[in-house]
Design a protein around this motif. Structure first.
Motif, mmCIF file in Angstrom:
data_model
loop_
_atom_site.group_PDB
_atom_site.id
_atom_site.type_symbol
_atom_site.label_atom_id
_atom_site.label_comp_id
_atom_site.label_asym_id
_atom_site.label_seq_id
_atom_site.Cartn_x
_atom_site.Cartn_y
_atom_site.Cartn_z
ATOM 1 N N ASP A 80 0.850 -1.186 0.000
ATOM 2 C CA ASP A 80 0.000 0.000 0.000
ATOM 3 C C ASP A 80 0.887 1.237 0.000
ATOM 4 N N TRP A 81 0.767 2.023 -1.062
ATOM 5 C CA TRP A 81 1.495 3.293 -1.182
ATOM 6 C C TRP A 81 0.587 4.371 -0.607
ATOM 7 N N ALA A 82 0.976 4.948 0.527
ATOM 8 C CA ALA A 82 0.164 5.977 1.173
ATOM 9 C C ALA A 82 0.858 7.326 1.058
ATOM 10 N N PRO A 83 0.129 8.350 0.624
ATOM 11 C CA PRO A 83 0.722 9.677 0.462
ATOM 12 C C PRO A 83 1.057 10.290 1.817
ATOM 13 N N PRO A 84 1.837 11.374 1.833
ATOM 14 C CA PRO A 84 2.097 12.071 3.100
ATOM 15 C C PRO A 84 0.765 12.387 3.783
ATOM 16 N N LEU A 85 0.756 12.293 5.102
ATOM 17 C CA LEU A 85 -0.481 12.495 5.853
ATOM 18 C C LEU A 85 -0.161 13.054 7.225
ATOM 19 N N GLY A 86 -0.855 14.094 7.621
ATOM 20 C CA GLY A 86 -0.675 14.677 8.948
ATOM 21 C C GLY A 86 0.769 15.067 9.178
ATOM 22 N N PRO A 87 1.333 14.625 10.292
ATOM 23 C CA PRO A 87 2.715 15.009 10.604
ATOM 24 C C PRO A 87 3.772 14.247 9.799
ATOM 25 N N ARG A 88 3.351 13.197 9.051
ATOM 26 C CA ARG A 88 4.300 12.416 8.254
ATOM 27 C C ARG A 88 4.536 13.136 6.933
ATOM 28 N N PRO A 89 5.765 13.682 6.738
ATOM 29 C CA PRO A 89 6.019 14.525 5.561
ATOM 30 C C PRO A 89 6.302 13.770 4.266
ATOM 31 N N ARG A 90 6.419 12.453 4.341
ATOM 32 C CA ARG A 90 6.734 11.670 3.150
ATOM 33 C C ARG A 90 5.720 10.552 2.969
ATOM 34 N N ALA A 91 5.679 10.052 1.760
ATOM 35 C CA ALA A 91 4.859 8.876 1.486
ATOM 36 C C ALA A 91 5.440 7.683 2.239
ATOM 37 N N ILE A 92 4.600 6.669 2.418
ATOM 38 C CA ILE A 92 5.065 5.438 3.054
ATOM 39 C C ILE A 92 4.578 4.252 2.223
ATOM 40 N N VAL A 93 5.461 3.307 2.037
ATOM 41 C CA VAL A 93 5.105 2.057 1.382
ATOM 42 C C VAL A 93 4.980 1.020 2.491
ATOM 43 N N SER A 94 3.792 0.452 2.613
ATOM 44 C CA SER A 94 3.541 -0.537 3.655
ATOM 45 C C SER A 94 3.434 -1.927 3.027
ATOM 46 N N PHE A 95 4.244 -2.835 3.522
ATOM 47 C CA PHE A 95 4.251 -4.226 3.070
ATOM 48 C C PHE A 95 3.566 -5.069 4.148
ATOM 49 N N THR A 96 2.547 -5.828 3.770
ATOM 50 C CA THR A 96 1.873 -6.716 4.718
ATOM 51 C C THR A 96 2.147 -8.154 4.297
ATOM 52 N N PHE A 97 2.687 -8.921 5.244
ATOM 53 C CA PHE A 97 3.078 -10.301 4.981
ATOM 54 C C PHE A 97 2.180 -11.278 5.724
ATOM 55 N N ASP A 98 1.999 -12.445 5.143
ATOM 56 C CA ASP A 98 1.237 -13.513 5.774
ATOM 57 C C ASP A 98 2.124 -14.179 6.821
ATOM 58 N N CYS A 99 1.727 -14.049 8.063
ATOM 59 C CA CYS A 99 2.486 -14.675 9.147
ATOM 60 C C CYS A 99 1.688 -15.776 9.826
ATOM 61 N N GLY A 100 0.696 -16.288 9.096
ATOM 62 C CA GLY A 100 0.039 -17.512 9.505
ATOM 63 C C GLY A 100 -1.007 -17.398 10.588
ATOM 64 N N LEU A 101 -1.142 -18.511 11.315
ATOM 65 C CA LEU A 101 -2.172 -18.663 12.336
ATOM 66 C C LEU A 101 -1.550 -18.760 13.718
#
Length: 163
Positions: A80-101
């Motif tokens: 998920d590529w999220a644009p700058p938001l609130g106090p965060r001055p840069r975009a963030i790339v969030s990686f979500t991994f499957d870590c099972g059960l």
């Protein structure tokens, strides 16, 4: 033709933050979330990727730091590529991994300075606890796990946008 020195060229490229999160469910399909001490909302287990660290390694490190256990980091489920938001001055790339059960939260160590609580939540309740821009990652992660294909979001929205 003007040649730009590599150091100057790289210094002028856009920069962004990166984060890695764990998608963990119990056998009933409830989603594991944590309540950080420093935020008003709940979150997926995880955190920022350190310099020169691979996102999957950051995910494994964060699980060890947050829970005191090692879990296998599996498939990439969501980017998920999220644009700058609130106090965060840069975009963030969030990686979500499957870590099972996990069957339950018994035996998980919660560092008091970082986490107030941990729990499994049904999809709707989990989405309500997550920030609005993060909540779509939950359903995307579930679809990606079921379909064995990662999903790409932009600011929490599907890409390409639905027509």
């Amino acid at each position: 033709m003007t040649w730009t020195e590599p150091a100057m060229w790289y210094a002028n490229l856009a920069s962004f933050y990166a984060a890695a999160a764990a998608f963990i469910t119990d056998p009933a399909g409830n989603v594991l979330l944590v309540k950080p001490t420093y935020r008003d909302h709940w979150a997926f287990p995880g955190g920022y990727v350190d310099e020169s660290e691979y996102p999957h390694d950051a995910c494994a490190r964060e699980i060890r730091e947050e829970f005191g256990v090692s879990l296998a980091v599996g498939d990439l489920l969501v980017v998920d590529w999220a644009p700058p938001l609130g106090p965060r001055p840069r975009a963030i790339v969030s990686f979500t991994f499957d870590c099972g059960l996990l069957s339950n939260v018994d035996g998980l160590y919660l560092p008091a300075q970082e986490l107030d609580d941990v729990g499994f939540f049904a999809e709707r309740e989990a989405e309500q606890r997550l920030p609005e821009i993060v909540a779509p990652r939950l359903r995307a992660a579930r679809r990606a796990r079921d379909q064995h294909a990662p999903e790409y979001l932009t600011g929490g929205s599907a890409f390409p946008p639905a027509c």
